[in-house]
Design a protein around this motif. Structure first.
Motif, PDB file in Angstrom:
ATOM      1  N   ARG A 144       0.831  -1.215   0.000  1.00 31.00           N
ATOM      2  CA  ARG A 144       0.000   0.000   0.000  1.00 31.00           C
ATOM      3  C   ARG A 144       0.856   1.252   0.000  1.00 31.00           C
ATOM      4  O   ARG A 144       0.561   2.226  -0.717  1.00 31.00           O
ATOM      5  CB  ARG A 144      -0.941  -0.015   1.214  1.00 31.00           C
ATOM      6  CG  ARG A 144      -1.890   1.165   1.302  1.00 31.00           C
ATOM      7  CD  ARG A 144      -2.993   0.928   2.308  1.00 31.00           C
ATOM      8  NE  ARG A 144      -2.496   0.843   3.666  1.00 31.00           N
ATOM      9  CZ  ARG A 144      -2.344   1.886   4.483  1.00 31.00           C
ATOM     10  NH1 ARG A 144      -2.644   3.105   4.048  1.00 31.00           N
ATOM     11  NH2 ARG A 144      -1.903   1.721   5.703  1.00 31.00           N
ATOM     12  N   MET A 145       1.947   1.255   0.775  1.00 24.28           N
ATOM     13  CA  MET A 145       2.833   2.415   0.797  1.00 24.28           C
ATOM     14  C   MET A 145       3.513   2.606  -0.562  1.00 24.28           C
ATOM     15  O   MET A 145       3.663   3.731  -1.044  1.00 24.28           O
ATOM     16  CB  MET A 145       3.884   2.252   1.897  1.00 24.28           C
ATOM     17  CG  MET A 145       3.348   2.349   3.321  1.00 24.28           C
ATOM     18  SD  MET A 145       2.604   3.955   3.717  1.00 24.28           S
ATOM     19  CE  MET A 145       0.857   3.558   3.560  1.00 24.28           C
ATOM     20  N   GLY A 146       3.932   1.497  -1.179  1.00 28.07           N
ATOM     21  CA  GLY A 146       4.545   1.601  -2.505  1.00 28.07           C
ATOM     22  C   GLY A 146       3.567   2.127  -3.537  1.00 28.07           C
ATOM     23  O   GLY A 146       3.924   2.938  -4.404  1.00 28.07           O
ATOM     24  N   GLU A 147       2.340   1.675  -3.453  1.00 21.71           N
ATOM     25  CA  GLU A 147       1.302   2.165  -4.367  1.00 21.71           C
ATOM     26  C   GLU A 147       1.075   3.657  -4.184  1.00 21.71           C
ATOM     27  O   GLU A 147       0.867   4.394  -5.162  1.00 21.71           O
ATOM     28  CB  GLU A 147       0.014   1.383  -4.109  1.00 21.71           C
ATOM     29  CG  GLU A 147      -1.062   1.596  -5.143  1.00 21.71           C
ATOM     30  CD  GLU A 147      -2.243   0.674  -4.915  1.00 21.71           C
ATOM     31  OE1 GLU A 147      -3.110   1.015  -4.072  1.00 21.71           O
ATOM     32  OE2 GLU A 147      -2.292  -0.392  -5.558  1.00 21.71           O
ATOM     33  N   TYR A 148       1.135   4.115  -2.934  1.00 20.36           N
ATOM     34  CA  TYR A 148       0.976   5.544  -2.649  1.00 20.36           C
ATOM     35  C   TYR A 148       2.124   6.343  -3.268  1.00 20.36           C
ATOM     36  O   TYR A 148       1.911   7.415  -3.850  1.00 20.36           O
ATOM     37  CB  TYR A 148       0.935   5.752  -1.133  1.00 20.36           C
ATOM     38  CG  TYR A 148       0.475   7.129  -0.713  1.00 20.36           C
ATOM     39  CD1 TYR A 148      -0.849   7.369  -0.371  1.00 20.36           C
ATOM     40  CD2 TYR A 148       1.367   8.205  -0.659  1.00 20.36           C
ATOM     41  CE1 TYR A 148      -1.272   8.635   0.018  1.00 20.36           C
ATOM     42  CE2 TYR A 148       0.952   9.470  -0.275  1.00 20.36           C
ATOM     43  CZ  TYR A 148      -0.371   9.676   0.057  1.00 20.36           C
ATOM     44  OH  TYR A 148      -0.788  10.933   0.438  1.00 20.36           O
ATOM     45  N   ILE A 149       3.348   5.819  -3.162  1.00 16.80           N
ATOM     46  CA  ILE A 149       4.508   6.496  -3.759  1.00 16.80           C
ATOM     47  C   ILE A 149       4.351   6.595  -5.270  1.00 16.80           C
ATOM     48  O   ILE A 149       4.607   7.653  -5.873  1.00 16.80           O
ATOM     49  CB  ILE A 149       5.806   5.743  -3.402  1.00 16.80           C
ATOM     50  CG1 ILE A 149       6.136   5.918  -1.923  1.00 16.80           C
ATOM     51  CG2 ILE A 149       6.975   6.227  -4.262  1.00 16.80           C
ATOM     52  CD1 ILE A 149       7.295   5.074  -1.443  1.00 16.80           C
ATOM     53  N   ILE A 150       3.913   5.511  -5.901  1.00 15.55           N
ATOM     54  CA  ILE A 150       3.745   5.506  -7.358  1.00 15.55           C
ATOM     55  C   ILE A 150       2.676   6.508  -7.787  1.00 15.55           C
ATOM     56  O   ILE A 150       2.818   7.210  -8.794  1.00 15.55           O
ATOM     57  CB  ILE A 150       3.385   4.085  -7.837  1.00 15.55           C
ATOM     58  CG1 ILE A 150       4.592   3.154  -7.658  1.00 15.55           C
ATOM     59  CG2 ILE A 150       2.929   4.088  -9.289  1.00 15.55           C
ATOM     60  CD1 ILE A 150       4.293   1.693  -7.901  1.00 15.55           C
ATOM     61  N   GLU A 151       1.626   6.622  -6.994  1.00 13.32           N
ATOM     62  CA  GLU A 151       0.519   7.510  -7.360  1.00 13.32           C
ATOM     63  C   GLU A 151       0.808   8.974  -7.057  1.00 13.32           C
ATOM     64  O   GLU A 151       0.469   9.856  -7.838  1.00 13.32           O
ATOM     65  CB  GLU A 151      -0.746   7.069  -6.628  1.00 13.32           C
ATOM     66  CG  GLU A 151      -1.991   7.831  -7.061  1.00 13.32           C
ATOM     67  CD  GLU A 151      -3.268   7.249  -6.489  1.00 13.32           C
ATOM     68  OE1 GLU A 151      -4.330   7.875  -6.644  1.00 13.32           O
ATOM     69  OE2 GLU A 151      -3.189   6.163  -5.872  1.00 13.32           O
ATOM     70  N   TYR A 152       1.468   9.244  -5.903  1.00 15.57           N
ATOM     71  CA  TYR A 152       1.644  10.627  -5.462  1.00 15.57           C
ATOM     72  C   TYR A 152       3.099  11.081  -5.420  1.00 15.57           C
ATOM     73  O   TYR A 152       3.363  12.269  -5.185  1.00 15.57           O
ATOM     74  CB  TYR A 152       1.033  10.822  -4.063  1.00 15.57           C
ATOM     75  CG  TYR A 152      -0.451  10.539  -4.013  1.00 15.57           C
ATOM     76  CD1 TYR A 152      -1.376  11.445  -4.529  1.00 15.57           C
ATOM     77  CD2 TYR A 152      -0.926   9.353  -3.462  1.00 15.57           C
ATOM     78  CE1 TYR A 152      -2.736  11.192  -4.486  1.00 15.57           C
ATOM     79  CE2 TYR A 152      -2.288   9.082  -3.410  1.00 15.57           C
ATOM     80  CZ  TYR A 152      -3.190  10.001  -3.930  1.00 15.57           C
ATOM     81  OH  TYR A 152      -4.536   9.745  -3.887  1.00 15.57           O
ATOM     82  N   GLY A 153       4.038  10.171  -5.613  1.00 10.08           N
ATOM     83  CA  GLY A 153       5.443  10.541  -5.621  1.00 10.08           C
ATOM     84  C   GLY A 153       6.029  10.810  -4.248  1.00 10.08           C
ATOM     85  O   GLY A 153       7.134  11.343  -4.137  1.00 10.08           O
TER      86      GLY A 153
END
Length: 771
Positions: free
Chosen positions: A50-59
């Protein structure tokens, strides 16, 4: 052709290392073939996914993770101070692979952990080789690490977690630390080929006009700094960095106590630790504090290094007394610490707490002692043949029982004994001390926590490889006196075949383990999570036990009070009290204070009830819900006797059937529980939402509850608790406050009915800590 043979003979290790790496990758990839979105291994990986997905989406990472720790951290915790290396490593791989191969984020989360796990094996070769200057030991070290069954689930496909990355960084940190104190004496090389400099960049120092001793010191410091950098990165990936740091600190202290003080150790350890300590500050909240065990151990090591260096440099004592300087300082320091701990209670408690924390990392506190990863020394020792050996393969393939003695754990123990022998009688060096300290320290830690068996696998692999190569050499040298040339060659071939058999049997166990790994997100869990996602408000707050928090946050997209990363007493104890106590005004105030919208109960909580009870009572007592499985059934006319067994005890349930038309009813239902101490009738029997009371005298309190082909014993203290009422009795008696909205495959979800709460329920709840 001759040149080809020479090249193959010279570079055999390259081909074997590639094969070992590919086999390691193959084993670690097997679990990934069973996965499909959104299934990953275990539960914790969903947090990192989930944290990685957040990074991909919001940088960036969220500064307020609103899905987590509702009511305990205002707005949610700040994720920019946690596990930064782990959080960013996987998205970085996505940014590299997606434009080229079009691999989705999900499949990066599945396959990249397996790649990092295999990369640990690859670098393990260089660590083993550097330690003992032997390519063969390096290869076998890598092979054993590749096939150790017990760590595969933590470094295989779908386990997007800390261990795959931190293991790589740990091996590299140890590798450069070993290089720092094993810098060899070499003549100054004036003309170094550029290809050589690519793989040995520090060799450029040799092109200077510095003296060889100065060159050696500079390289030692440089390798120490690089080692510290990798350990600092490991600190950003996993708090387990304290383990190699404690090991290195102990290694330096033990080396000094044994009078092994090459001055190079002074220039090796101090730059490493200072670099680690300063650079790890970058990672904020997870950088070590000055009073942490790993820091204190290393500061003590540095202090002893300085004492020895100053005494030797300025010849404070005569040379014959030099070996006793550090032991005397060490004993004086221990004595002073003992006096201080006696005079100042806080110091004594701090020392005692840290000793217990090191020896029992997962059992020192009430909450950690309940997690699945905690274990006893007895459990650890009983499981070593399967965790670090061939037992899986021997049992599954029905191989001869003696093949269990080919387990890596046996060879590693023999390797440690051989290292001690060589150190004492053959003037062994620092590398022997390091591996022995690493083996003993990580074994002690693994005895307290299954997770730390991951670290123990590294010294096990090195020591096992060491014994097979160095021990085999002793055997061959001794046999030359008794066998002729041809016989000696046959003996060498036999030795090679034996090593191949060892590697193969350990590989077979690893293969079986890998094939047994899959997702713990079962269909019943997945369907309930999807129902929550699609049928409840986006900002709904869900209450379940903390183990499953990451699932709810990622799959169900729901806010939770607690999750897999939250082990503090507040509010975990309050959640445990809610489930294990009868419904009360306190229970309702608890729900209202934290604005809980839905309460979920699942069959998993039957086995976890003991953990909830222990936390609820903060260790003062533990109530469990023992499950007895049906083993026999006896029928005579309209009378039936059922026999259930579990935990060395037996439950007998007898009843008769009476029919009226198409309706059949149970009559004369009785239950007896038999223990080695005797037997007694049980007071109550639960069937569905009904309770049948036994009026026999001297019946023991409690209830036997029918659950399919099993019965559950409910102690009187908890037979009316919220979990029992919601799960086993479908909320009977609590309908005013809980409305069941989901009941499928054993998973039950209740909506909290605040409209029916009494007026005195204001949410003014005093938590257990303040009580």
């Amino acid at each position: 052709m001759e040149n080809g043979k020479e090249m193959l003979k010279k570079n055999y290790w390259v081909f074997l290392l590639i094969i070992i790496f590919l086999l390691a990758l193959y084993l670690r990839a097997i679990p990934g073939t069973k996965l499909e979105y959104p299934r990953l291994q275990a539960i914790d990986p969903y947090f990192f996914f989930r944290m990685g997905e957040y990074i991909i989406e919001y940088g960036e990472l969220p500064t307020q993770d609103y899905l987590a720790r509702w009511g305990t951290t205002v707005g949610g915790p700040d994720r920019t101070t946690e596990h930064l290396v782990t959080f960013w490593a996987y998205p970085i791989m996505y940014f590299i692979l997606y434009p080229v191969l079009g691999i989705s984020w999900y499949w990066v989360g599945v396959w990249i952990p397996a790649f990092f796990g295999a990369l640990q094996v690859f670098f393990m070769y260089f660590l083993g080789k550097e330690l003992f200057n032997s390519k063969k030991i390096g290869l076998l070290s890598a092979a054993f690490l590749a096939f150790v069954p017990g760590i595969l689930y933590r470094v295989s496909a779908g386990f997007i977690e800390k261990e795959p990355i931190s293991g790589v960084l740990m091996v590299l940190g140890l590798y450069f630390f070993v290089k720092s104190f094993k810098v060899k004496e070499k003549e100054i090389i004036r003309d170094i080929p550029w290809k050589y400099l690519v793989f040995h960049p520090f060799s450029i120092i040799h092109r200077t006009n510095l003296e060889e001793e100065r060159v050696k010191t500079i390289k030692t410091i440089a390798y120490g700094i690089v080692s510290g950098l990798f350990f600092a990165l490991m600190a950003g990936a996993w708090g387990g960095v304290r383990i190699p740091l404690i090991i290195i600190g102990f290694f330096v202290i033990v080396s000094l106590l044994l009078n092994r003080f090459p001055r190079i150790l002074f220039y090796s350890h101090i730059p490493m630790f200072i670099t680690f300590f300063l650079v790890s500050r970058v990672f904020g909240g997870i950088s070590p504090s000055i009073n942490s065990v790993e820091v204190i151990v290393n500061l003590a090591a540095i202090g002893l290094l300085l004492v020895r260096y100053v005494v030797e440099r300025f010849k404070v004592v005569k040379e014959e007394y030099m070996p006793y300087v550090v032991p005397v300082f060490f004993l004086v320091g221990l004595f002073a610490l003992g006096i201080a701990s006696y005079v100042y209670v806080d110091i004594g408690e701090w020392i005692g707490g840290n000793i217990e924390r090191i020896s029992n990392p997962m059992t020192i506190g009430v909450i950690p002692s309940t997690v699945a990863e905690s274990q006893t020394a007895g459990n650890f020792l009983r499981n070593t043949l399967s965790t670090f050996g061939t037992e899986y393969a021997v049992k599954a393939f029905q191989w001869p029982a003696f093949l269990v003695y080919l387990s890596a754990i046996y060879f590693s123990a023999l390797g440690i004994i051989l290292m001690c022998y060589e150190f004492v009688f053959k003037r062994g060096d620092l590398e022997h001390i390091l591996v022995v300290v690493m083996f003993i320290s990580s074994m002690m830690l693994a005895m307290g926590a299954m997770r730390l068996a991951f670290v123990f696998a590294f010294p096990v692999s090195i020591a096992a490889g060491y014994f097979l190569i160095r021990g085999g050499k002793y055997f061959l040298e001794g046999s030359r006196k008794f066998v002729k040339d041809r016989g000696y060659q046959y003996l060498k071939i036999t030795g090679g075949v034996f090593i191949g058999l060892v590697v193969f049997t350990n590989f077979a166990s690893g293969w079986l383990m890998a094939n047994g790994i899959g997702s713990s997100l079962t269909d019943e869990w997945y369907e309930s999570l999807i129902w929550l996602r699609d049928n409840t408000p986006e900002d709904a707050v869900l209450l379940e036990w903390w183990d499953f928090g990451w699932w709810f946050q990622y799959v169900a997209k729901k806010i939770t009070l607690v999750d897999g990363g939250y082990h503090s007493r507040r509010p975990t104890q309050d959640v445990a009290v809610f489930y294990t106590s009868p419904l009360s005004d306190g229970s309702l105030n608890f729900l209202k204070k934290y604005e809980v919208d839905y309460v979920m109960v699942s069959p998993d909580l039957i086995s976890k009830f003991g953990a909830m009870s222990k936390i609820a009572n903060w260790g003062a007592k533990v109530d469990v819900l023992p499950v007895f499985n049906l083993i026999n059934s006896y029928q005579e006319g309209d009378k039936t006797l059922l026999e259930y067994s579990g935990g060395g005890q037996t439950v007998l349930v007898a009843y008769s059937m009476a029919g009226e038309g198409d309706t059949a009813t149970l009559r004369n239902v009785t239950a007896i529980i038999k223990t080695p101490q005797g037997q007694a009738y049980v007071k109550d029997i639960g069937i569905g939402n009904q309770i049948i009371r036994n009026d026999r005298p001297n019946s023991i309190p409690g209830m036997i509850y029918f659950a399919g082909n099993a019965v559950i014993y409910l102690p009187e203290a908890v037979d009316d608790c919220v979990f029992v009422r919601l799960y086993l009795f479908n909320g009977a008696g609590m309908e005013d406050y809980f409305e069941k909205v989901y009941d499928k495959l054993g998973m039950k979800i209740y909506e909290v009915r605040y409209d029916n709460f009494p007026e005195n329920i204001t949410g003014d709840y005093i938590d257990m800590v303040d009580r």
